[in-house]
Design an enzyme around this catalytic site. Structure first.
Site, PDB file in Angstrom:
ATOM      1  N   LYS A 172       0.833  -1.181   0.561  1.00  0.00           N
ATOM      2  CA  LYS A 172      -0.093   0.229   0.417  1.00  0.00           C
ATOM      3  C   LYS A 172       0.549   1.438   0.332  1.00  0.00           C
ATOM      4  O   LYS A 172       1.346   1.399   0.740  1.00  0.00           O
ATOM      5  CB  LYS A 172      -1.090  -0.007   0.994  1.00  0.00           C
ATOM      6  CG  LYS A 172      -2.175   0.569   1.333  1.00  0.00           C
ATOM      7  CD  LYS A 172      -3.367   0.208   2.104  1.00  0.00           C
ATOM      8  CE  LYS A 172      -4.360   1.279   2.545  1.00  0.00           C
ATOM      9  NZ  LYS A 172      -4.855   0.976   3.688  1.00  0.00           N
TER      10      LYS A 172
HETATM   11  C1  E4P Z   1      -8.129   1.863   3.235  1.00  0.00           C
HETATM   12  O1  E4P Z   1      -7.048   1.246   3.458  1.00  0.00           O
HETATM   13  C2  E4P Z   1      -7.852   2.671   5.430  1.00  0.00           C
HETATM   14  O2  E4P Z   1      -7.542   2.048   5.347  1.00  0.00           O
HETATM   15  C3  E4P Z   1      -9.817   2.691   5.119  1.00  0.00           C
HETATM   16  O3  E4P Z   1     -10.544   2.467   4.520  1.00  0.00           O
HETATM   17  C4  E4P Z   1      -9.419   4.686   5.962  1.00  0.00           C
HETATM   18  O4  E4P Z   1     -10.700   4.221   6.670  1.00  0.00           O
HETATM   19  P1  E4P Z   1     -11.239   5.791   7.967  1.00  0.00           P
HETATM   20  O5  E4P Z   1     -10.905   6.948   6.773  1.00  0.00           O
HETATM   21  O6  E4P Z   1     -12.076   5.195   8.274  1.00  0.00           O
HETATM   22  O7  E4P Z   1     -10.130   6.114   8.516  1.00  0.00           O
END
Ligand code: E4P
Length: 226
Positions: A83
């Site tokens: 990522k």
């Molecule tokens: C996705 O890969 C992220 O880790 C995640 O969806 C972030 O979500 P949040 O905005 O609720 O922290």
């Protein structure tokens, strides 16, 4: 649309796997920090539990360092996906990693213009965030729909993963928009199955069935006595 859990918690992941509908996991540094465990060993364990992609986030800021971290993450397991943040350095690293055949999920994507760059860099996944856009009074669904439409028109292979989902309707909207994947917290995942009429129906079926069994048992006992 594949359903992923956005978590680094092993119990939540095991439960999702038990339901038979979990197709992958996404994680980020905030989620990993909650678990208070060594990063890569935890990720390795998650990869061994889930039969699907597990996104593991890089934390470096310049392209060379992101690529180094990407190599380390790619070695964790066959289903590990690197990522990377959507930034100029992130794009440069994504292009290099993708050219080597390493799967990259570009995260913190908020606009169609960012999503075009992500696809052009050769990423395997783009992660448009919905909840964080809603938080600043911006139409997240419009952004997601536009990204899905642009990808279809342009024939991009990059998978669209709807992220930052906060409630069941976000998942329904992501499916209608044509997202390939939706990732969500465990709490939202468990809400997907809930409906008060399902609960009432289950209770009624159970009660009627128990009544019937009792009546049949009573009838048999009366026959024996007669
Ligand atoms: C996705 O890969 C992220 O880790 C995640 O969806 C972030 O979500 P949040 O905005 O609720 O922290």
């Amino acid at each position: 649309m594949k359903l992923f859990l956005d978590t680094a918690n092993l119990d939540e992941i095991r439960e999702g796997v038990r339901w038979g509908v979990l197709r992958g996991v996404t994680s980020n540094p905030s989620l990993v920090a909650k678990e208070e465990r060594d990063f890569l060993p935890l990720m390795k364990e998650i990869c061994s539990i889930v039969d699907g992609d597990v996104s593991i986030e890089t934390t470096a800021e310049d392209a060379d360092a992101i690529v180094r971290q990407g190599h380390e993450i790619a070695q964790v397991a066959d289903n590990a996906v690197v990522k990377v943040l959507t930034s100029p350095e992130g794009l440069a690293a994504t292009k290099r990693l993708s050219d080597e055949g390493i799967k990259v999920n570009m995260t913190l994507c908020f606009t169609p213009s960012q999503a075009i760059l992500v696809a052009e860099a050769g990423a395997y996944i783009v992660s448009p965030f919905l909840g964080r856009l809603d938080d600043i009074s911006t139409d997240s669904l419009r952004a997601l729909s536009d990204i899905c439409e642009i990808y279809a028109i342009q024939g991009y292979d990059t998978n669209v993963l709807a992220a930052s989902l906060r409630h069941p309707m976000h998942i329904v909207e992501a499916a209608l928009a044509g997202a390939d994947i939706a990732t969500m917290p465990y709490e939202v995942f468990t809400k997907l199955v809930k409906h008060p009429l399902t609960d009432i129906g289950l209770e009624r079926f159970h009660a009627d069935w128990t009544t019937l069994q009792d009546e049949l048992r009573g009838g048999l006992e009366n026959e024996k006595e007669a």
